[in-house]
Design a protein around this motif. Structure first.
Motif, PDB file in Angstrom:
ATOM      1  N   UNK A 199       6.182 -44.042 -36.768  1.00 37.39           N
ATOM      2  CA  UNK A 199       6.748 -42.828 -36.226  1.00 37.39           C
ATOM      3  C   UNK A 199       6.116 -41.470 -37.138  1.00 37.39           C
ATOM      4  N   UNK A 200       5.794 -40.421 -36.503  1.00 40.41           N
ATOM      5  CA  UNK A 200       5.368 -39.139 -37.259  1.00 40.41           C
ATOM      6  C   UNK A 200       6.918 -38.420 -37.327  1.00 40.41           C
ATOM      7  N   UNK A 201       7.114 -37.986 -38.433  1.00 41.55           N
ATOM      8  CA  UNK A 201       8.324 -37.072 -38.940  1.00 41.55           C
ATOM      9  C   UNK A 201       7.594 -35.571 -39.533  1.00 41.55           C
ATOM     10  N   UNK A 202       8.445 -34.447 -38.938  1.00 42.44           N
ATOM     11  CA  UNK A 202       7.906 -33.231 -39.550  1.00 42.44           C
ATOM     12  C   UNK A 202       8.926 -32.757 -40.548  1.00 42.44           C
ATOM     13  N   UNK A 203       8.475 -32.618 -41.850  1.00 41.32           N
ATOM     14  CA  UNK A 203       8.918 -32.226 -42.985  1.00 41.32           C
ATOM     15  C   UNK A 203       9.345 -30.751 -43.095  1.00 41.32           C
ATOM     16  N   UNK A 204       8.752 -30.087 -42.046  1.00 40.90           N
ATOM     17  CA  UNK A 204       8.660 -28.740 -42.334  1.00 40.90           C
ATOM     18  C   UNK A 204       9.995 -28.024 -41.842  1.00 40.90           C
ATOM     19  N   UNK A 205      11.090 -28.268 -42.348  1.00 38.47           N
ATOM     20  CA  UNK A 205      12.337 -27.742 -42.099  1.00 38.47           C
ATOM     21  C   UNK A 205      13.281 -27.747 -43.221  1.00 38.47           C
ATOM     22  N   UNK A 206      14.246 -26.814 -43.279  1.00 40.43           N
ATOM     23  CA  UNK A 206      15.388 -26.962 -44.389  1.00 40.43           C
ATOM     24  C   UNK A 206      15.797 -28.255 -44.468  1.00 40.43           C
ATOM     25  N   UNK A 207      15.972 -28.599 -45.986  1.00 38.87           N
ATOM     26  CA  UNK A 207      16.391 -29.915 -46.382  1.00 38.87           C
ATOM     27  C   UNK A 207      17.622 -30.316 -45.692  1.00 38.87           C
ATOM     28  N   UNK A 208      18.589 -29.654 -45.232  1.00 39.57           N
ATOM     29  CA  UNK A 208      19.865 -29.885 -44.587  1.00 39.57           C
ATOM     30  C   UNK A 208      19.386 -30.401 -43.477  1.00 39.57           C
ATOM     31  N   UNK A 209      18.454 -30.024 -42.381  1.00 41.26           N
ATOM     32  CA  UNK A 209      18.144 -30.719 -41.281  1.00 41.26           C
ATOM     33  C   UNK A 209      17.424 -31.883 -41.411  1.00 41.26           C
ATOM     34  N   UNK A 210      16.688 -31.959 -42.576  1.00 39.50           N
ATOM     35  CA  UNK A 210      15.998 -33.216 -42.938  1.00 39.50           C
ATOM     36  C   UNK A 210      16.960 -34.147 -43.160  1.00 39.50           C
ATOM     37  N   UNK A 211      17.861 -33.953 -44.278  1.00 41.67           N
ATOM     38  CA  UNK A 211      19.044 -34.814 -44.253  1.00 41.67           C
ATOM     39  C   UNK A 211      19.901 -35.341 -43.058  1.00 41.67           C
ATOM     40  N   UNK A 212      20.046 -34.463 -42.185  1.00 40.18           N
ATOM     41  CA  UNK A 212      20.846 -34.664 -40.770  1.00 40.18           C
ATOM     42  C   UNK A 212      19.874 -35.719 -40.061  1.00 40.18           C
ATOM     43  N   UNK A 213      18.792 -35.547 -40.095  1.00 36.20           N
ATOM     44  CA  UNK A 213      17.942 -36.383 -39.388  1.00 36.20           C
ATOM     45  C   UNK A 213      17.965 -37.953 -39.708  1.00 36.20           C
ATOM     46  N   UNK A 214      17.743 -38.026 -41.307  1.00 32.85           N
ATOM     47  CA  UNK A 214      17.631 -39.025 -42.024  1.00 32.85           C
ATOM     48  C   UNK A 214      19.094 -39.857 -41.676  1.00 32.85           C
ATOM     49  N   UNK A 215      20.235 -39.253 -41.972  1.00 32.02           N
ATOM     50  CA  UNK A 215      21.364 -39.670 -41.697  1.00 32.02           C
ATOM     51  C   UNK A 215      21.758 -40.324 -40.355  1.00 32.02           C
ATOM     52  N   UNK A 216      21.078 -39.663 -39.134  1.00 38.34           N
ATOM     53  CA  UNK A 216      21.027 -39.986 -37.889  1.00 38.34           C
ATOM     54  C   UNK A 216      20.531 -41.507 -37.801  1.00 38.34           C
ATOM     55  N   UNK A 217      19.245 -41.649 -38.393  1.00 42.96           N
ATOM     56  CA  UNK A 217      18.607 -42.645 -38.364  1.00 42.96           C
ATOM     57  C   UNK A 217      19.211 -44.052 -38.908  1.00 42.96           C
ATOM     58  N   UNK A 218      19.693 -43.479 -40.308  1.00 40.56           N
ATOM     59  CA  UNK A 218      20.624 -44.576 -41.049  1.00 40.56           C
ATOM     60  C   UNK A 218      21.731 -45.153 -40.274  1.00 40.56           C
ATOM     61  N   UNK A 219      22.616 -44.356 -39.442  1.00 44.45           N
ATOM     62  CA  UNK A 219      23.668 -44.672 -38.965  1.00 44.45           C
ATOM     63  C   UNK A 219      23.216 -45.445 -37.571  1.00 44.45           C
ATOM     64  N   UNK A 220      22.009 -45.189 -36.916  1.00 43.40           N
ATOM     65  CA  UNK A 220      21.494 -46.174 -35.955  1.00 43.40           C
ATOM     66  C   UNK A 220      21.016 -47.422 -36.266  1.00 43.40           C
ATOM     67  N   UNK A 221      20.305 -47.367 -37.517  1.00 40.63           N
ATOM     68  CA  UNK A 221      19.873 -48.824 -37.966  1.00 40.63           C
ATOM     69  C   UNK A 221      20.912 -49.924 -38.474  1.00 40.63           C
ATOM     70  N   UNK A 222      21.974 -49.001 -38.792  1.00 40.29           N
ATOM     71  CA  UNK A 222      23.143 -49.737 -39.491  1.00 40.29           C
ATOM     72  C   UNK A 222      23.904 -50.283 -38.239  1.00 40.29           C
ATOM     73  N   UNK A 223      23.905 -49.781 -37.169  1.00 38.50           N
ATOM     74  CA  UNK A 223      24.408 -50.176 -36.069  1.00 38.50           C
ATOM     75  C   UNK A 223      23.616 -51.158 -35.011  1.00 38.50           C
ATOM     76  N   UNK A 224      22.567 -51.829 -35.593  1.00 39.64           N
ATOM     77  CA  UNK A 224      21.832 -52.382 -34.747  1.00 39.64           C
ATOM     78  C   UNK A 224      22.436 -53.797 -34.335  1.00 39.64           C
ATOM     79  N   UNK A 225      23.575 -54.132 -35.174  1.00 41.38           N
ATOM     80  CA  UNK A 225      24.171 -55.529 -34.866  1.00 41.38           C
ATOM     81  C   UNK A 225      24.974 -55.279 -33.597  1.00 41.38           C
ATOM     82  N   UNK A 226      25.311 -54.156 -33.086  1.00 42.86           N
ATOM     83  CA  UNK A 226      25.720 -53.821 -31.699  1.00 42.86           C
ATOM     84  C   UNK A 226      24.788 -54.064 -30.699  1.00 42.86           C
TER      85      UNK A 226
END
Length: 400
Positions: A365-392
């Motif tokens: 997947x292609x991700x756009x880094x052209x954003x404030x770091x807080x937005x990038x961190x939000x996106x990465x945290x969302x992905x992490x939460x989803x990946x950690x929940x793959x057991x569901x």
């Protein structure tokens, strides 16, 4: 002046493709969009001031570039890329994608073969197919986390009757800045097989420290005669909505053919604000650009560190240029379309589906880094939460 790239600017309700059309694009409105290639940063202050001043003039009639417009393009190419171009080589287009279509239509015939290197920017495929030409693909090789050209395959494909190649330089989405040795080797093959090269260099100003962008046509007079270089201030200074691009076409025959084709569409002149913004950006935007590249480098480092420490299942291809990053999700073991649905409907993030970039894009997947770091961190945290929940075992619901 120090630029504040951490500043959050609300782009909603501005007709913004990235933020206002999530429902249409992804099937749900409540996602964090990190996809289309524009940035969430304000343009350089000098550009904003120039546009405000021009707007206050109050008359927005038919416009065209004056000599100063062309001179700033010439000066930028010389100072930024060491390439001396001539005024008559410059041809206007409202965008690179429209230009690709016109160049294909004017320089090739229906049924002829045009080569691309996937995974690559999807409109390359569309521009070829829309005009009844044949796509020939020479897939990039991924080895040890870095993409390279397959020169043996290129030579074989060129020998089979290819008439034109669309080169992505720097490459979108894999972030490669092709070096001199690679470009010269490619150039020798193109000369040997009489291949016209369209070099999309729209990301050519967005280069990380340690790398250098080389305009393809600058390599030799022989390659200049067989090349069209596509440039714009749009990615560099976040001006895409002003629809102002310029092609550099040293070959007069190609230039005349392109212009004749463009005239058939009724497209003639750049808009008044596009002219103003280009001149201001190229004259006064260099300090802003230097600060931008440092900030983007920090975003790359932040993402790499986050994946290493928090999401080792996902790998990123180290970008040498562009504000786009190519993420490898293959370790999750999902089918490409299921992966994209997972990111939208479980993680709540909107990225560009890797399979849309052609062969070799599956599982990425292609991700756009052209954003404030807080937005990038939000996106990465969302992905992490989803990946950690793959057991569901709950299913992924598409709201298409």
């Amino acid at each position: 002046m120090k630029c504040d790239f951490d500043q959050l600017t609300d782009r909603q309700q501005t007709g913004c493709i990235k933020w206002d059309f999530n429902q249409r694009t992804f099937g749900r409105a409540d996602i964090l969009p990190l996809w289309v290639a524009d940035m969430d940063f304000k343009a350089p202050e000098a550009v904003v001031e120039a546009l405000v001043k021009r707007a206050q003039h109050g008359i927005y009639g038919y416009s065209s570039g004056t000599e100063s417009y062309y001179q700033v393009i010439i000066d930028w190419m010389q100072k930024r890329h060491g390439w001396a171009i001539q005024r008559e080589w410059i041809a206007f287009s409202p965008g690179i994608v429209p230009a690709l279509n016109e160049l294909i239509r004017s320089l090739t015939k229906p049924g002829e073969q045009i080569l691309i290197q996937s995974p690559v920017y999807p409109p390359f495929f569309h521009a070829i197919q829309n005009h009844g030409r044949e796509v020939v693909n020479s897939q990039l090789t991924l080895e040890n986390g870095r993409y390279t050209m397959d020169f043996a395959d290129l030579e074989e494909k060129f020998a089979s009757g290819v008439k034109m190649m669309i080169l992505c330089n720097p490459h979108n989405p894999v972030g490669r800045v092709w070096d001199r040795g690679e470009l010269e080797r490619l150039g020798q093959l193109c000369l040997a097989h009489d291949i016209i090269v369209i070099s999309d260099e729209i990301h050519g100003d967005l280069i990380y420290e340690g790398y250098q962008h080389l305009p393809f046509a600058s390599l030799s007079p022989e390659l200049a005669a067989q090349s069209i270089v596509c440039t714009a201030p749009s990615k560099t200074f976040n001006l895409a909505g002003l629809q102002n691009s310029n092609l550099i076409i040293p070959n007069a025959k190609y230039r005349q053919a392109f212009q004749a084709s463009l005239n058939l569409t009724g497209v003639h002149n750049p808009n008044v604000f596009g002219i103003t913004a280009l001149e201001a950006a190229y004259q006064y935007g260099l300090d802003w650009l230097d600060q931008l590249m440092k900030y983007l480098k920090g975003n790359v480092e932040f993402l790499m560190s986050f994946l290493d420490q928090e999401l080792p299942q996902i790998r990123a291809i180290q970008p040498e240029g562009t504000y786009l990053i190519w993420l490898d999700f293959r370790a999750l073991g999902m089918e490409p379309k299921e992966l994209h649905k997972f990111l939208v409907h479980k993680a709540g993030v909107g990225l560009n589906a890797g399979y849309s970039f052609g062969l070799g894009g599956e599982g990425f997947e292609r991700l756009n880094l052209g954003c404030p770091r807080s937005v990038l961190e939000d996106g990465l945290q969302r992905i992490k939460t989803a990946v950690m929940g793959l057991g569901d075992a709950s299913p992924i619901h598409s709201h298409d």
